[in-house]
Design an enzyme around this catalytic site. Structure first.
Site, PDB file in Angstrom:
ATOM      1  N   TYR A 184      14.578 -71.734  61.993  1.00 27.86           N
ATOM      2  CA  TYR A 184      13.971 -71.923  63.311  1.00 27.86           C
ATOM      3  C   TYR A 184      14.883 -72.706  64.255  1.00 27.86           C
ATOM      4  O   TYR A 184      14.778 -72.589  65.474  1.00 27.86           O
ATOM      5  CB  TYR A 184      12.648 -72.686  63.182  1.00 27.86           C
ATOM      6  CG  TYR A 184      11.449 -71.838  62.860  1.00 27.86           C
ATOM      7  CD1 TYR A 184      11.399 -71.087  61.690  1.00 27.86           C
ATOM      8  CD2 TYR A 184      10.361 -71.788  63.714  1.00 27.86           C
ATOM      9  CE1 TYR A 184      10.292 -70.326  61.389  1.00 27.86           C
ATOM     10  CE2 TYR A 184       9.246 -71.029  63.418  1.00 27.86           C
ATOM     11  CZ  TYR A 184       9.220 -70.297  62.252  1.00 27.86           C
ATOM     12  OH  TYR A 184       8.121 -69.542  61.957  1.00 27.86           O
ATOM     13  N   LYS A 222      14.840 -69.668  47.814  1.00 31.59           N
ATOM     14  CA  LYS A 222      15.468 -68.391  47.447  1.00 31.59           C
ATOM     15  C   LYS A 222      16.841 -68.753  46.869  1.00 31.59           C
ATOM     16  O   LYS A 222      17.895 -68.336  47.371  1.00 31.59           O
ATOM     17  CB  LYS A 222      15.553 -67.482  48.695  1.00 31.59           C
ATOM     18  CG  LYS A 222      16.005 -66.063  48.430  1.00 31.59           C
ATOM     19  CD  LYS A 222      14.986 -65.194  47.699  1.00 31.59           C
ATOM     20  CE  LYS A 222      15.591 -63.838  47.358  1.00 31.59           C
ATOM     21  NZ  LYS A 222      14.742 -63.024  46.462  1.00 31.59           N
ATOM     22  N   ASP A 226       9.765 -64.728  46.941  1.00 30.95           N
ATOM     23  CA  ASP A 226       9.160 -63.392  46.774  1.00 30.95           C
ATOM     24  C   ASP A 226       8.105 -63.421  45.671  1.00 30.95           C
ATOM     25  O   ASP A 226       7.015 -62.852  45.802  1.00 30.95           O
ATOM     26  CB  ASP A 226      10.227 -62.312  46.522  1.00 30.95           C
ATOM     27  CG  ASP A 226      11.270 -62.709  45.494  1.00 30.95           C
ATOM     28  OD1 ASP A 226      11.269 -63.875  45.043  1.00 30.95           O
ATOM     29  OD2 ASP A 226      12.092 -61.848  45.120  1.00 30.95           O
ATOM     30  N   ASP A 250       6.024 -70.725  56.980  1.00 28.07           N
ATOM     31  CA  ASP A 250       5.321 -70.008  58.034  1.00 28.07           C
ATOM     32  C   ASP A 250       4.639 -68.782  57.442  1.00 28.07           C
ATOM     33  O   ASP A 250       3.458 -68.526  57.679  1.00 28.07           O
ATOM     34  CB  ASP A 250       6.315 -69.586  59.124  1.00 28.07           C
ATOM     35  CG  ASP A 250       5.635 -68.789  60.229  1.00 28.07           C
ATOM     36  OD1 ASP A 250       4.555 -69.221  60.669  1.00 28.07           O
ATOM     37  OD2 ASP A 250       6.168 -67.738  60.617  1.00 28.07           O
ATOM     38  N   ASP A 296       0.278 -68.286  56.170  1.00 34.04           N
ATOM     39  CA  ASP A 296      -0.636 -67.246  56.663  1.00 34.04           C
ATOM     40  C   ASP A 296      -1.302 -66.545  55.478  1.00 34.04           C
ATOM     41  O   ASP A 296      -2.495 -66.232  55.508  1.00 34.04           O
ATOM     42  CB  ASP A 296       0.115 -66.190  57.496  1.00 34.04           C
ATOM     43  CG  ASP A 296       0.164 -66.545  58.980  1.00 34.04           C
ATOM     44  OD1 ASP A 296       0.127 -67.757  59.294  1.00 34.04           O
ATOM     45  OD2 ASP A 296       0.249 -65.629  59.811  1.00 34.04           O
TER      46      ASP A 296
HETATM   47  C1  IPM Z   1       2.862 -71.394  63.285  1.00 33.35           C
HETATM   48  C2  IPM Z   1       3.222 -70.367  64.323  1.00 33.35           C
HETATM   49  C3  IPM Z   1       4.508 -70.802  65.002  1.00 33.35           C
HETATM   50  C4  IPM Z   1       5.586 -70.923  63.945  1.00 33.35           C
HETATM   51  C5  IPM Z   1       4.969 -69.895  66.157  1.00 33.35           C
HETATM   52  C6  IPM Z   1       3.885 -69.683  67.181  1.00 33.35           C
HETATM   53  C7  IPM Z   1       6.217 -70.406  66.806  1.00 33.35           C
HETATM   54  O1  IPM Z   1       3.340 -69.098  63.763  1.00 33.35           O
HETATM   55  O2  IPM Z   1       2.621 -72.557  63.648  1.00 33.35           O
HETATM   56  O3  IPM Z   1       2.798 -71.044  62.097  1.00 33.35           O
HETATM   57  O4  IPM Z   1       6.198 -69.911  63.576  1.00 33.35           O
HETATM   58  O5  IPM Z   1       5.827 -72.041  63.478  1.00 33.35           O
HETATM   59 MN    MN Z   2       2.801 -69.019  61.624  1.00 36.99          MN
END
Ligand code: IPM
Ligand code: MN
Length: 365
Positions: free
Chosen positions: A142, A192, A224, A248, A252
Site C-alpha cells: 500500500y 508468502k 493462499d 485486507d 473481508d
Molecule cells: C479497508 C478498505 C481500504 C483498504 C480501502 C478503502 C483503501 O478496503 O479498510 O479494508 O484497502 O485498506
Molecule cells: Mn478492505
C-alpha cells in the site's frame, strides 16, 4: 468524563451508519454520565467535492486534537476516474499514515443470533468462529514505491512494491503478541515466504520476537492456504497476524464467514490510546441514501472506540449487549435477514440499538 471524537462521515452509506453509531454513543453517555462532543470533518469524496483534495490539513489537525476518530466509509463511482493520489481512498491511507495508526484490529466473531446467516456448512460453523485479524496498516504494498510508465501500447508498464523493515514488522508483531496474551496465546502469522523476500523477513522477525513472549505459540501459514483454511476450518484461528495487503483480503473473507460484512468493526491503533474506528465495509454506493445500510459494524466500532481509546469497558459492553439484544429479537436490516425477521432500515436499527443501550440493565459481563 468528557469524550472528544472527530467524526469522518465520509461517502455513500458513511453518514447513515455514523449517525447510528453516534446514537449508540450518546445513549451510553447518558446512561453512564459522560459528555460526548463530536466534530464532523471532511475526508474522501466529500472533501474532494468541497476542497479538491481527499485529505485537507484541517481534517488531520482536528483528528489529532481529538481523543479518537469515528469513520463511516469513503469512496464511490463518482470519483473513480481520478488519479490514484487524488482518489477518496488516498485520503484514508493518508490519515492512517499521518496519525501513525500502524495496527488494524479486526475481530471476526460469529454472533449467536446470526448463526443462520453464516454461509458455511453446519458442521464447520458449529465449531464456532472467534478470531482477531491483526493487520499491518501503514506499510507493505500500500505504501511501497509505485509507478506507471507510459511508453506506447504494450510497452507501457506499472509496478507496486512490497517492502517491510524489521522495525515495521516488529511493532505490529508486538501488538499481536499483546492481544494474544489476553486471549489464547496463539498466533497464526500469514506470509508468502515461499516466494517473497519480504515474507521471509516477516517470518524471521515474528519468530525472533517470540523470545520476549515465550508463552505464546506462533505458527506460520502461507496466505493462499490461509484463504482456504478460513473456509475449511475457521475455528483453528485465534489471533491472525498479517501484512497490510493480505490482511485486507483475508479480513473481508473472515467477515463474510461470520454472516455479513455489515457487522464487523475495526480499530486502527498506534502506540498510545488514540485510535480511528471504522466498520470494515465500504461505502456501498448502490444502497446509499436509501436507509438500507446495516449500522451494526459502525455501532460496534463505536464500542471499540470507548474500550480502546477511553478505557470505558462497561460502556462498550453495554453497546455490544444492546446489539445482541436487538439481533436476538430477530430485528434485522435486509443484508442479515432470515426467515421471520422483522426487516428495518438503518435509522430504525440505530434507534432500537440506542434504546437498548439505555434501557437494558441486564448485568454487563
Ligand atoms: C479497508 C478498505 C481500504 C483498504 C480501502 C478503502 C483503501 O478496503 O479498510 O479494508 O484497502 O485498506
Ligand atoms: Mn478492505
Amino acid at each position: 468524563m468528557r469524550i472528544n471524537i472527530a467524526v469522518i462521515d465520509g461517502d455513500g452509506i458513511g453518514p447513515e451508519v455514523c449517525a447510528a453509531a453516534i446514537g449508540a454513543l450518546d445513549a451510553a453517555g447518558k446512561r453512564f454520565g459522560h459528555e460526548l462532543c463530536y466534530r464532523h470533518v471532511l475526508m474522501g469524496g466529500a472533501a474532494i467535492d468541497k476542497h479538491g483534495i481527499p485529505l485537507p490539513d484541517e481534517t488531520v489537525d482536528i483528528c489529532k486534537n481529538s481523543g479518537a476518530v469515528l469513520l463511516g466509509a469513503v469512496g464511490g463511482p463518482k470519483w473513480d476516474g481520478l488519479p490514484g493520489n487524488l482518489r477518496p481512498e488516498a485520503g484514508l491511507l493518508g490519515i492512517r499514515k499521518s496519525l501513525g495508526l500502524y495496527a488494524n484490529i479486526r475481530p471476526a466473531r460469529l454472533i449467536n443470533a446470526l448463526k443462520a446467516t453464516c454461509p458455511l456448512k453446519d458442521g464447520i460453523r458449529d465449531r464456532g468462529i472467534d478470531m482477531v485479524v491483526v493487520r499491518e496498516l501503514t506499510g507493505g504494498m500500500y505504501f511501497g514505491k509505485r509507478n506507471t510508465v507510459f511508453r506506447g501500447g504494450a510497452e507501457a508498464y506499472a509496478y507496486d512494491t512490497e517492502k517491510y523493515s524489521v522495525a515495521e514488522i516488529e511493532r505490529i508483531a508486538r501488538k499481536a503478541y499483546e492481544i494474544a496474551a489476553a486471549r489464547k496465546n496463539e498466533i497464526i502469522s500469514i506470509d508468502k515466504a515461499n516466494v517473497l523476500d519480504s515474507g521471509r523477513l516477516w517470518r524471521k522477525v515474528v519468530h525472533e520476537l517470540n523470545a520476549e513472549y515465550p508463552k505464546t505459540r506462533v505458527s506460520d501459514m502461507l496466505v493462499d492456504n490461509a484463504a482456504m483454511q478460513l473456509i475449511k476450518n475457521p475455528s483453528q484461528f485465534d489471533v491472525v497476524l498479517t501484512p497490510n495487503m493480505f490482511g485486507d483480503i483475508l479480513s473481508d473473507e473472515a467477515a463474510m464467514i461470520t454472516g455479513s460484512i455489515g457487522v464487523l468493526a475495526s480499530a486502527s491503533l498506534g502506540d498510545g490510546a488514540f485510535g480511528l474506528y471504522e466498520p470494515i465495509h465500504g461505502s456501498a454506493p448502490d444502497i446509499a441514501g436509501q436507509d438500507k445500510a446495516n449500522p451494526v459494524a459502525a455501532v460496534l466500532s463505536a464500542a471499540m472506540l470507548l474500550k480502546y481509546s477511553f478505557g470505558l469497558n462497561a460502556e462498550a459492553a453495554a453497546i455490544e449487549n444492546a446489539v445482541d439484544r436487538v439481533l436476538e429479537k430477530n430485528i434485522r436490516t435486509a443484508d442479515i435477514a432470515e426467515s421471520g425477521s422483522q426487516i428495518v432500515g438503518c435509522k430504525e436499527m440505530g434507534r432500537l440499538i440506542a434504546e437498548a443501550v439505555f434501557t437494558d440493565r441486564r448485568p454487563i459481563i
